[in-house]
Design an enzyme around this catalytic site. Structure first.
Site, PDB file in Angstrom:
ATOM      1  NE  ARG A   1     -10.396  -2.543   4.821  1.00  0.00           N
ATOM      2  CZ  ARG A   1      -9.308  -2.954   4.984  1.00  0.00           C
ATOM      3  NH1 ARG A   1      -8.167  -2.332   5.378  1.00  0.00           N
ATOM      4  NH2 ARG A   1      -9.629  -4.435   4.746  1.00  0.00           N
ATOM      5  CG  HIS A  14      -8.665  -6.155  -0.799  1.00  0.00           C
ATOM      6  ND1 HIS A  14      -9.801  -4.955   0.082  1.00  0.00           N
ATOM      7  CD2 HIS A  14      -8.118  -5.372   0.067  1.00  0.00           C
ATOM      8  CE1 HIS A  14      -9.548  -4.776   0.550  1.00  0.00           C
ATOM      9  NE2 HIS A  14      -8.707  -5.303   0.646  1.00  0.00           N
ATOM     10  CG  ASP A  15      -7.585  -8.772   1.887  1.00  0.00           C
ATOM     11  OD1 ASP A  15      -6.758  -8.118   0.487  1.00  0.00           O
ATOM     12  OD2 ASP A  15      -7.764  -8.523   2.351  1.00  0.00           O
ATOM     13  CD  GLU A  31      -0.637  -7.695  20.278  1.00  0.00           C
ATOM     14  OE1 GLU A  31       0.086  -8.493  21.401  1.00  0.00           O
ATOM     15  OE2 GLU A  31      -0.792  -7.041  19.334  1.00  0.00           O
ATOM     16  CD  GLU A  70      -9.168  -6.372   7.507  1.00  0.00           C
ATOM     17  OE1 GLU A  70      -8.457  -7.063   6.677  1.00  0.00           O
ATOM     18  OE2 GLU A  70      -8.239  -5.623   7.255  1.00  0.00           O
ATOM     19  CG  HIS A 119       1.329  -2.572   9.100  1.00  0.00           C
ATOM     20  ND1 HIS A 119      -0.387  -3.673   8.752  1.00  0.00           N
ATOM     21  CD2 HIS A 119       1.320  -2.238   6.802  1.00  0.00           C
ATOM     22  CE1 HIS A 119      -0.928  -3.578   7.698  1.00  0.00           C
ATOM     23  NE2 HIS A 119       0.052  -2.663   7.125  1.00  0.00           N
ATOM     24  CG  ASP A 179      -0.032  -5.763   0.912  1.00  0.00           C
ATOM     25  OD1 ASP A 179      -0.886  -5.860   0.057  1.00  0.00           O
ATOM     26  OD2 ASP A 179      -0.201  -5.447   2.190  1.00  0.00           O
ATOM     27  CG  ASP A 220      -5.714  -2.883   7.112  1.00  0.00           C
ATOM     28  OD1 ASP A 220      -6.008  -3.687   6.584  1.00  0.00           O
ATOM     29  OD2 ASP A 220      -4.256  -2.919   7.605  1.00  0.00           O
ATOM     30  CG  ASP A 256       2.709  -6.011  13.865  1.00  0.00           C
ATOM     31  OD1 ASP A 256       2.597  -5.613  12.208  1.00  0.00           O
ATOM     32  OD2 ASP A 256       3.261  -6.750  14.159  1.00  0.00           O
TER      33      ASP A 256
END
Length: 541
Positions: A197, A305-306, A206, A240, A103, A60, A199, A169
């Site tokens: 940054r 980049h996404d 949460e 983000e 994660h 990824d 992520d 996660d």
């Protein structure tokens, strides 16, 4: 270094694997970035944001980290990182790195130990269940993963993953996980980075809420900011945070949580404005979102980049943008976004691309420019998902686009070698030869943007004009700046209905225009034109 350096900065986003290969092994590396920092500085950027450089299986793009405290050998070693930081400091460039702690990779030693033994101290580093159950989090990539739960044969339990199944996660409800996060942050701050940054910040919150519901889990951001400030006061946290605007205040706090928030709300409405060739969606978005606290602000970009995630738009608005910029199914991703670069979306029209860049640098906040946007690079739609926009930097029309002297079979992605956006047609060297190139225009914008104290430290509001196609923003900070951009392809004459704005002169424009005259002021703009103006008496103020 000034503690508020980010208030008037321009960030250049670099993908280390795709920027430049200095050692010829086929992969971009830290030495390659260091050797091109003069290019970044000549563009005018004052900060670089490095995408992941950590040890990773790279399923990824490096966001599947297997060791947060090690540099992947493909990028070099710590000596190379120190060399990059030293050269950046010499040039006055800050360096941000990724904090990917929502994660890990499933190859991370923590996960490997956790899955082998229910009594391992690492077991509770992750989120497990005997049976899948409904959660408030849903799969981030719904066309790839149909559940956030995956069965692990070794663990004999399901583990949770908001992203890909190879990215389990982390459980921020576990204080030991938070301790690990702080160890990671301390390590990189000590090395000399200017911040992180962060992520997938909402998903970290949460899990923190599961441990302590205080402030809906946002207490974690208080702790993170305090930790950073104690070690490097000028360091920033760039979050983000793709949430509804009314929730932004929970991430900003009183200016004591996230320093910068990536502004998905304005980004989405900018593209809606472009699709309509009308300024209203963007001015409305600017007026509707909350003002950031005094020592915090938004971070803005055109493409990253996404995929271009359009979730902040209504279903009808989203489809309107899709029809304008991604009419074919292969151009779309995850039922919500566009997997294209900016230049192809705008038909390769440099006038229009430059106009959109002028909007980026005129918006209130910290602008981010992704590598290659300054020369109008394209995408490779033959690559899956978000990888379409992740291709090697096009430096020249020489072999392999000047990216590498290595074997193309070993590149992390092929260079774009055919079509109107091939490296033979679009490259940085070719842009340096043209006085009117997109690269030179973008550099002019960056430098003028950084010189305007009104933008970095003043107040912004939409200015009143009589043309729906023209975005008009004014900044005030003892003096005033008016910034105009024509979103349509035809020439317009616009009346500026601001009583105190008169006797203005151009400080930046796409072509030489006649000086605006009259009260109220009447201004000419060609199709996709832009003009930045100041009062004549304030020109050298």
């Amino acid at each position: 270094m000034r503690p508020l350096w980010y208030r008037n900065a321009v960030i250049y986003q670099v993908d280390p694997s795709l920027f430049r290969d200095a050692d010829g092994d086929g992969w971009g590396d830290l030495r390659g970035i260091t050797e091109r920092l003069d290019y970044v500085r000549s563009l005018g950027a004052t900060c670089i944001w490095l995408m992941p450089i950590y040890t990773s299986p790279f399923k990824d793009g490096g966001y599947d980290v297997s060791d947060h405290l090690a540099i992947d050998p493909r990028f070099g070693d710590f000596a190379d990182m120190v060399g990059l930081l030293e050269k950046a400091e010499e040039l006055g460039i800050h360096v941000l790195v990724e904090l990917v702690v929502q994660h890990t990779s499933d190859q991370h030693p923590w996960f490997q130990q956790a899955r082998r033994d229910r009594n391992s101290p690492y077991r509770d580093y992750y989120v497990w269940a005997d049976e899948p159950h409904e959660t408030e989090v849903k799969p981030i990539f719904p066309t790839v993963e149909d559940s956030v739960w995956t069965w692990d044969e070794v663990a004999q339990q399901y583990y949770r993953h908001c992203f890909y199944r190879h990215e389990p996660d982390l459980n921020h409800a576990n204080p030991k996980v938070r301790e690990e996060m702080y160890r990671i942050m301390a390590f990189w701050l000590r090395l000399g980075v200017s911040g992180f940054r962060v992520d997938a910040a909402p998903y970290m919150i949460e899990r923190a809420k599961a441990a302590d519901p205080r402030e809906d889990g946002h207490w974690l951001l208080d702790d993170m900011r305090e930790f950073v400030a104690m070690r490097r006061p000028e360091a920033v946290l760039l979050g983000e945070v793709d949430v509804e605007p009314e929730v932004y205040s929970q991430y900003f706090g009183e200016g004591d949580r996230m320093t910068l928030l990536l502004d998905f709300w304005v980004n989405n409405h900018l593209f809606l404005a472009l699709a309509r060739s009308e300024a209203e969606p963007l001015t409305r978005a600017l007026e509707e979102q909350p003002q950031p606290p005094e020592h915090a602000q938004y971070a803005l970009w055109l493409r990253n980049h996404d995929e271009l995630d359009l979730e902040r738009l209504t279903e009808d608005e989203r489809e309107e943008v899709m029809q304008a910029f991604a009419p074919e199914e292969n151009m779309r991703a995850y039922h919500r976004g566009i997997r294209r670069r900016l230049a192809p979306m705008l038909g390769g029209d440099e006038r229009r691309i430059a106009m959109v860049h002028s909007i980026l640098f005129s918006l209130p906040g910290t602008p981010i420019l992704r590598y290659g946007e300054e020369i109008g690079m394209g995408e490779d739609l033959s690559r899956p998902e978000r990888l379409a926009v992740r291709t090697p930097m096009q430096w020249s029309d020489g072999p392999n686009a000047g990216y590498s002297q290595g074997d193309p079979q070993r590149f992390p992605a092929p260079v774009i070698d055919d079509g109107p956006f091939s490296y033979r047609e679009v490259n940085a060297y070719a842009h340096t030869l043209r006085d009117d190139s997109l690269l030179k225009r973008t550099s002019e914008m960056v430098r003028m943007r950084l010189s305007l104290r009104e933008i970095g430290f003043g107040t912004c509001r939409p200015a009143r004009v009589d043309c729906k196609h023209v975005l008009a923003l004014r900044y005030d900070n003892g003096s005033s700046v008016l910034m105009l951009a024509n979103l349509s392809d035809h020439e317009v004459e616009v009346t500026v209905e601001e009583d105190d704005l008169h006797d203005l002169v151009d400080i930046l424009d796409d072509v030489e225009y006649p000086r605006p005259k009259g009260r109220p002021l009447v201004v000419q703009l060609r199709g996709y034109g832009y003009r930045w103006m100041r009062r004549k008496e304030e020109l050298f103020g």
